[in-house]
Scaffold this active site. Structure first.
Site, short mmCIF file in Angstrom:
data_model
loop_
_atom_site.label_atom_id
_atom_site.label_comp_id
_atom_site.label_asym_id
_atom_site.label_seq_id
_atom_site.Cartn_x
_atom_site.Cartn_y
_atom_site.Cartn_z
N ASP A 158 -2.51 1.82 -2.00
CA ASP A 158 -2.21 0.38 -1.94
C ASP A 158 -0.74 0.11 -2.25
O ASP A 158 0.01 1.02 -2.60
CB ASP A 158 -3.15 -0.35 -2.91
N ASP A 202 0.69 -6.90 3.78
CA ASP A 202 1.24 -8.22 3.53
C ASP A 202 2.11 -8.70 4.68
O ASP A 202 2.62 -7.90 5.46
CB ASP A 202 2.06 -8.21 2.24
N GLY A 204 5.07 -9.55 6.75
CA GLY A 204 6.39 -8.93 6.69
C GLY A 204 6.32 -7.41 6.64
O GLY A 204 7.29 -6.74 6.94
N ASP A 223 -6.61 -8.85 3.74
CA ASP A 223 -7.99 -8.52 3.37
C ASP A 223 -8.97 -9.38 4.17
O ASP A 223 -8.84 -10.60 4.23
CB ASP A 223 -8.22 -8.76 1.87
C1 GLA Z 1 -5.99 -5.00 -2.15
C2 GLA Z 1 -6.43 -4.28 -0.90
C3 GLA Z 1 -7.95 -4.28 -0.85
C4 GLA Z 1 -8.54 -3.66 -2.10
C5 GLA Z 1 -7.97 -4.31 -3.36
C6 GLA Z 1 -8.32 -3.55 -4.63
O1 GLA Z 1 -6.33 -6.35 -2.09
O2 GLA Z 1 -5.88 -4.89 0.23
O3 GLA Z 1 -8.39 -3.58 0.30
O4 GLA Z 1 -8.28 -2.28 -2.11
O5 GLA Z 1 -6.56 -4.40 -3.31
O6 GLA Z 1 -7.74 -4.13 -5.76
#
Ligand code: GLA
Length: 718
Positions: A158, A202, A204, A223
């Protein structure tokens, strides 16, 4: 996440030139030897969020074996955020949370491996994960070695909490590329084949531009939520990136929400089809123990999985999208194509293309296999379907030569179209029902019929049967249809068309459904306002009001994004005196997004949206909380908000807003008005609430991609 103009032009040029083979990316794709086709598996995030533990992972692995998912190709069992203890050990090693994973990760991996499955884990390129557990920054090699030692087969990495300020002179993307490359190299250095999945979605971030040489997949979009609008948004953010993906390196529009309860089977079928056509990872993020038979049937459709897993690893290419009606074609290793006809609108529509347009050779006869119904048919070239709103038709198409297949029935399409998609009570329109023979043989003894819900009058305006319909021919029947003279505020009535006919292999039956919207007009005492970018619909009947609208909402969104003020309202002009009380019951609120909802609104000029002083909104939000949002600064936007903590509600919910000058007290009731619970009393900037105000009910779906209908009853102002 916008494509650059140059990119759009290049993509358009490639499509026009008929170059339907996705880009030249594969030469530079990640060479870690895994994910030659998109990964398939499970991830806990959207079913339990931070609730993961060893038992859940092991039980899910067992279920994947028992319910057939393993046999269907799902092999990764992936742990998302929150598996860690809040700090590293004395040697700087990551440690699993002792309550969630009492014996650590290794025994869980061993168990998963013993079932013939693989284990995935989650980490972050920054100082901490999104849920604030230790990140890998500065520990990349150590953590990669730990993962390999535990037997981890897949790492989702992430992008939360990357300290960009520590990398002066570099853009955020450059920093990401550097940090993700570090982990990519560290994983490779372990010698264990580990899928590397980048999660940096995100606005950008354009990881598709640099991700292929270092990772097996990268998130393209934010997400995903379990609603159609969010799924559509992630499709739209991914579908144009086909040239960037290929074997070993795929676009990831996020996990599959199928089974989480927020959508219906039609929407879930669409999600699965689009993901497969885009060669996206198929990772179920749901409680597998609670899947219905039909939901599991979607996850396990072997035809659609085969499209996703086709060894060529090519994402589908969009070849048309006019009016939200999409045609996608994906090259298959068999030489055929998989074709998705996707109706992204709310209304059923015919979508058509041809075998040559999807990239097959000219002058042949083609075999069409419907991947959801398993029906096989033959066509001289036309590929078409009458597709419900939100729905898809998905086929594989192969050229079979010049002689038709005598036992295979012709490819036929039954479709409905209304002259006017919207009616008032008691009014009429013409509806036509058409049956097209796209095959190479005759259809005989064709008979059409049309039915509707009780209260409708239907009159055919011509004959409804023909003895013979030749190849390439269409038969159409027009009907005069008249709506019931009264009804609810807004209602979609369903018409069902039916066809029966004899192709060479016996009697066949088809049906097609079309919704016709009947809106009872809003009474003159009330006005309507629509400050969205897509026409909203309004209805009123007795004490009931209904609003169908897109729109991001009225409350100020998070992440520093500018307030949007995009909603639709039914309101009483100047109805709120300086001492007044407005009240309503929200009877349905299907909104999503981050700021969609339904409730009360008071502002100086309802129809001016952003140009008018925003005073206050009190509403049921997209996550079922009660929110009051208001203009505290004197500008024209709602700029402060408060949500009642730890309270989630289900319609019907009563809302009451008591105004005393520039102070507004909000209340809600969940027992049909017996008790009223205070929300908050807020003070609106004096300039934003000087005299009388417009007051009414509003709805915003919360997403610009999605129209939802909220209903209200007993709106009153005194
Ligand atoms: C972000 C990611 C999600 C998930 C959460 C976990 O939002 O985009 O897919 O992994 O973090 O905290």
């Amino acid at each position: 996440m916008q494509m650059s103009r140059l990119r759009v032009l290049l993509v358009a040029a490639a499509v026009c030139a008929g170059i339907l083979v996705a880009g030249a990316q594969s030469a530079s794709a990640e060479d870690n030897g895994v994910a030659a086709t998109p990964p398939m598996g499970w991830n806990d995030w959207y079913s339990v969020y931070c609730g993961v533990n060893a038992q859940l992972v092991e039980q899910t692995a067992q279920q994947m074996v028992a319910n057939g998912m393993k046999a269907a190709g799902y092999d990764y069992v992936n742990i998302d955020d929150c598996w860690m203890a809040s700090s590293r050990d004395a040697s700087g090693n990551l440690v699993a949370d002792p309550t969630r994973f009492p014996d650590g990760i290794k025994p869980v991996a061993d168990y998963v491996h013993s079932l013939g499955l693989k284990l995935g884990i989650y980490e972050d390129a920054g100082t901490t994960t999104c849920a604030h557990f230790p990140g890998s920054l500065g520990h990349e090699a150590q953590d990669a070695a730990t993962f390999a030692d535990w037997g981890v087969d897949y790492v989702k990495y992430d992008r939360c909490n990357i300290p960009y300020a520590e990398f002066p002179g570099q853009s955020e993307e450059q920093v990401q590329e550097m940090l993700y490359s570090r982990m990519s190299n560290a994983l490779k250095a372990t010698g264990r084949p580990i899928v590397f999945s980048m999660c940096n979605p995100d606005l950008g971030d354009d990881p598709w531009q640099w991700g292929a040489p270092i990772s097996n997949l990268w998130r393209t979009t934010e997400d995903i939520q379990d609603n159609y609008g969010s799924m559509l948004g992630n499709f739209l953010g991914t579908v144009n990136l086909f040239a960037d993906a290929g074997p070993g390196a795929f676009n990831d529009p996020d996990l599959l929400q199928i089974g989480n309860g927020g959508s219906n089977l039609l929407d879930y079928t669409t999600e699965f089809s689009l993901w497969a056509e885009m060669a996206a990872p198929l990772i179920a993020s749901t409680n597998l123990a609670r899947l219905t038979h039909d939901e599991l049937g979607i996850y396990e459709n072997p035809n659609v999985i085969a499209v996703d897993q086709d060894p060529l690893g090519r994402p589908g290419v969009p070849i048309s999208r006019a009016n939200g009606l999409w045609v996608l074609t994906k090259q298959l290793s068999s030489g055929g194509r998989s074709v998705v006809l996707f109706n992204s609108t709310n209304t059923a529509a015919a979508i058509s293309t041809t075998a040559t347009a999807v990239g097959l050779p000219n002058g042949r006869i083609y075999r069409l296999a419907n991947l959801w119904t398993n029906a096989v048919s033959q066509t001289s070239g036309a590929i078409s379907a009458f597709v419900p709103g939100h729905g898809v038709a998905m086929f594989t198409v192969t050229a079979v030569g010049k002689r038709h297949l005598p036992d295979v029935p012709p490819h036929t399409v039954l479709s409905l179209a209304a002259a006017s998609p919207r009616l008032g009570p008691g009014s009429s329109t013409t509806l036509s029902e058409s049956f097209t023979n796209n095959g190479v043989s005759n259809v005989k003894r064709l008979r059409l019929s049309l039915s509707a819900w009780p209260g409708w009058l239907i009159k055919p305006l011509g004959r409804v049967n023909v003895p013979l319909l030749g190849p390439g021919k269409r038969f159409t029947v027009a009907y005069r249809v008249t709506a019931p003279s009264s009804g609810p505020a807004l209602r979609i009535s369903i018409f069902t068309g039916r066809a029966s006919y004899d192709p060479p292999d016996g009697r066949h039956r088809d049906s097609a459904r079309l919704g016709e919207l009947v809106a009872s007009p809003v009474t003159p005492a009330l006005s309507t306002a629509d400050v969205t970018t897509h026409p909203a619909l309004f209805g009123a009947s007795g004490p009931n009001l209904a609003i169908s609208a897109r729109g991001l909402g009225v409350f100020n969104p998070p992440y520093g994004v500018a307030p949007t003020d995009s909603y639709a309202a039914i309101y009483k002009p100047a109805g709120a005196r300086r001492a007044s009380t407005a009240q309503v019951t929200v009877t349905a609120d299907p909104a999503g997004g981050v700021s969609g909802g339904a409730g009360l609104i008071e502002r100086d000029d309802m129809s001016k949206g952003k140009q008018s002083h925003a005073a206050v909104v009190l509403y049921v939000s997209s996550n079922a909380t009660i929110v009051i949002a208001w203009n505290g600064s004197g500008g024209t936007d709602v700029d402060q908000h408060y949500g009642v903590p730890s309270v989630t509600v289900r319609a019907p919910v009563g809302l009451r807003l008591v105004r005393r000058g520039s102070s507004y007290a909000g209340y809600y009731s969940i027992d049909r008005g017996k008790t009223w619970n205070p929300v908050a009393t807020v003070t609106v900037a004096g300039s934003a609430s000087l005299g009388r105000q417009d007051v009414g009910v509003f709805h915003a779906s919360g997403l610009s991609t999605w129209m939802t209908t909220a209903t209200f009853s007993d709106f009153r102002v005194r």
